[in-house]
Design a protein around this motif. Sequence first.
Motif, PDB file in Angstrom:
ATOM      1  N   ALA A  74     -57.234  30.717 -38.373  1.00 52.42           N
ATOM      2  CA  ALA A  74     -56.116  31.116 -38.081  1.00 52.42           C
ATOM      3  C   ALA A  74     -56.173  32.821 -37.272  1.00 52.42           C
ATOM      4  O   ALA A  74     -55.391  33.218 -36.501  1.00 52.42           O
ATOM      5  N   GLU A  75     -56.842  33.495 -38.085  1.00 52.60           N
ATOM      6  CA  GLU A  75     -57.187  34.844 -37.244  1.00 52.60           C
ATOM      7  C   GLU A  75     -57.440  34.803 -35.886  1.00 52.60           C
ATOM      8  O   GLU A  75     -57.073  35.427 -34.935  1.00 52.60           O
ATOM      9  N   LYS A  76     -58.724  34.056 -35.501  1.00 50.59           N
ATOM     10  CA  LYS A  76     -58.900  33.740 -34.042  1.00 50.59           C
ATOM     11  C   LYS A  76     -57.746  33.227 -33.225  1.00 50.59           C
ATOM     12  O   LYS A  76     -57.823  33.494 -32.251  1.00 50.59           O
ATOM     13  N   THR A  77     -57.114  32.305 -33.817  1.00 51.64           N
ATOM     14  CA  THR A  77     -55.962  31.707 -32.885  1.00 51.64           C
ATOM     15  C   THR A  77     -54.894  32.964 -32.799  1.00 51.64           C
ATOM     16  O   THR A  77     -54.478  33.107 -31.596  1.00 51.64           O
ATOM     17  N   GLY A  78     -54.465  33.660 -33.916  1.00 50.64           N
ATOM     18  CA  GLY A  78     -53.659  34.694 -33.783  1.00 50.64           C
ATOM     19  C   GLY A  78     -54.062  35.627 -32.499  1.00 50.64           C
ATOM     20  O   GLY A  78     -53.081  36.328 -31.838  1.00 50.64           O
TER      21      GLY A  78
END
Length: 810
Positions: free
Chosen positions: A18-22
């Motif tokens: 999720a962090e990378k997608t965010g």
Amino acid sequence: MKISYNWVKQFIQLDWDAEKTGELLTDLGLEVEGIETYESVKGGLKGIVVGHVLTCVQHPNADRLKVTTVDLGDGEPVQIVCGAPNVAAGQKVPVATVGTTLYDADGNGFKIKKGKIRGEVSNGMICAEDELGLGESHDGIMILNEDLVPGTAASEVFAIENDTVFEIGLTPNRADAMSHYGVARDLKAGLLQKDVKLELITPSTSSFRVDNRTLKIDVDVEDKTLAPRYCGVTISGIQVKPSPEWLQHRLKAIGLTPKNNVVDVTNYVLHELGQPLHAFDANFISGNKIIVKTLESGTKFTTLDEVERELHEDDLMICDVDKPLCIAGVFGGINSGVTEHTTNVFLESAYFNPVSVRKTAKRHGLNTDASFRFERGIDPNSTEYALKRAALLIQELAGGEITSDITDSYPTKIEDFEVRVSFENITKLIGEELPRDTIKNILSSLEIKINSVTDGGLGLIIPAYRVDVQREADVIEEILRVYGYNNIKFDEKWHTSISNTSRYEDYKLQDVVATQLISQGFYEILSNSLTTASYTALSEQLKTAHNVTMLNPLSNDLSVMRQSLLFSGLEAISHNINRKQSDLKFFEFGKTYHQYSEDTREEQKHLSLLVTGNTNAETWRESKPVPTDFFYIKGIITALFDRLGLNALKSSPVKNDLFSEGLTLSLGKTKLVEFGIVKRKVLKAFDIKQEVIYADFNWDQVIDVVKNRKIKFKEIPKFPQVRRDFALLIDENTSFAEIHQIAKQSERNLLKEVSLFDVYQGKNLPEGKKSYAVSFTLQDEHKTLTDNQIDKIMNKLQQSFEKQLGAELR
């Protein structure tokens, strides 16, 4: 806007954390302001495993307790004391192991610890469904399937939802991203720049078919301007009940409360595709006809929130032959919605005029998920597709049959539009030359069609749903955000240029004046040019007919352009006084706006000064602060004009009725500034009880005068000045101006300055007399003055005063 990561993954099979997608979403312009975790069961059943009850015997010290040994799959059975009446050997049960945190109905957690219960060791807890958050029953422990293997995590046994939710700070222009599909579409384009090629999966509607045509509801769109497209279909024989868990979890993850399977489907499709829908109970539609029209102003209508509202003549309504049913695109009516008794529905999917929806929503103080999307502009060409998608979901979850053809009122298709973009301008605005294939791939990934290609640029067809991409610059912005702002290289060599501009440019003079005012303790304010029309009533010189009115005001308080800077300044004064800041010095550069006739509008630039309270704060050295007054601001104004090289100004009484008293300063016939004490009646309108002094400079006139003012330079004299004083006994009616004039006439060359430094009237003076102490500064610019020259000049002055004024030396 909340976006569920699991939901997005239905459209694009992405396995990034999720962090990378965010981070990628933020780079694409969909700024992720926060990432949250959603759990359908609080704690996610972490630490809960399947246990096999090996033995179960009565507790030796308690009638209602049992002592069990439980196999947790790790080879060493543990002893657990259990109070459930239905626990027995041979069962498969959920066990909270030592260290696990369970949560009550209010979300309060408690940790399972190793302990003794009535003298027997207990290493865990066999759970009921309410203790796990899987239901409400507490009659006994949960009995699981016998085939389960001890030690299996409960999260693998029960259908729980663990999701990541992005909080996206969506800017108003990105109407295309107001859905999970829109976000997935952007992600696909961004991933392509990272060499990650994924397909965008869209829900299929190929199975949509009409089962029979037993419930036809006619649609008559009377106002096709406000409702360019309107679709509808009927579904009969449905059963309204709670939605399945998967749908409830989707809605709960983004902060929505599930209602029932029909309403939940309309909300689901809205957040999935960005197309608002509305389901009407078909049995309440009189005459089997839907009419889309406006109603007379003042018509009463009760909305879903049980508030009776008065309709405006411009509010678009969904009606049947007898009554209004819904405020189009904004809010439903209380008597036409789906309830647990509904069996037949009319499903609506439409494209409403964005400006009309926004005005209606603002007018009634409503802000719904539907109006949020309609007023920003949705995709007019996905209306029918979204209707089919919702109809199929309703059939799947509520049963029933499609009992009519789709009605689609779309007389004038909203076409895609064309934009031409040049490669040269792309390079110029981005600051770096991008490969042309990269540009084409980015545009294609954004569903922007390339219509033509030349050496100079591209002819593009922009989808109708991209309401924010209307110009060449908008297209370049799209290219840049997908390419990545962080990927633009910075040259180590900085290039600068110096423009040859006049010292009289507006911004330069503003800087000069602002710097001086700030050094004198002033603060600059910047207020809104929009204001309320009621302020014109505070002055007879401000005419309501001269207001420049807004066609689409945000509110009544922001409905006109200001005719004076005073009122916005008084708002700032009042705001600060209400927060215990009463010693204030403000200045503002701004424009006023006037409509003197139907075809004549005029903007005038002004500089305003406002002072109130004390000139300085109270200190240990100065226990009595000095209050600001008329002469204080006069000194500020005089100093400003001196700084700009303007002198010999003519003063006259102010004629503006906003002042109780004041002056106008002019240069020739050009009025430069009005200043004075603001009338109490005006201050009362802003709840200001202390005196406020206001100055209004006509900045346009000041600039013109300064530009045309010729500055003369002369060498500073090398020879000293000489000062002599007279104490003159004169008539009390004699003014200093007369003394100054006579002195200048008597000695034009060497007399440089005449000053008054003391005035006395009273004891020891003859009646009708006063004493003036006057200083005279003498200087010869070419040589040093001698005593004889000085005495000769002073004698000449004395004789002139005696002869013309009857003065005597004291």
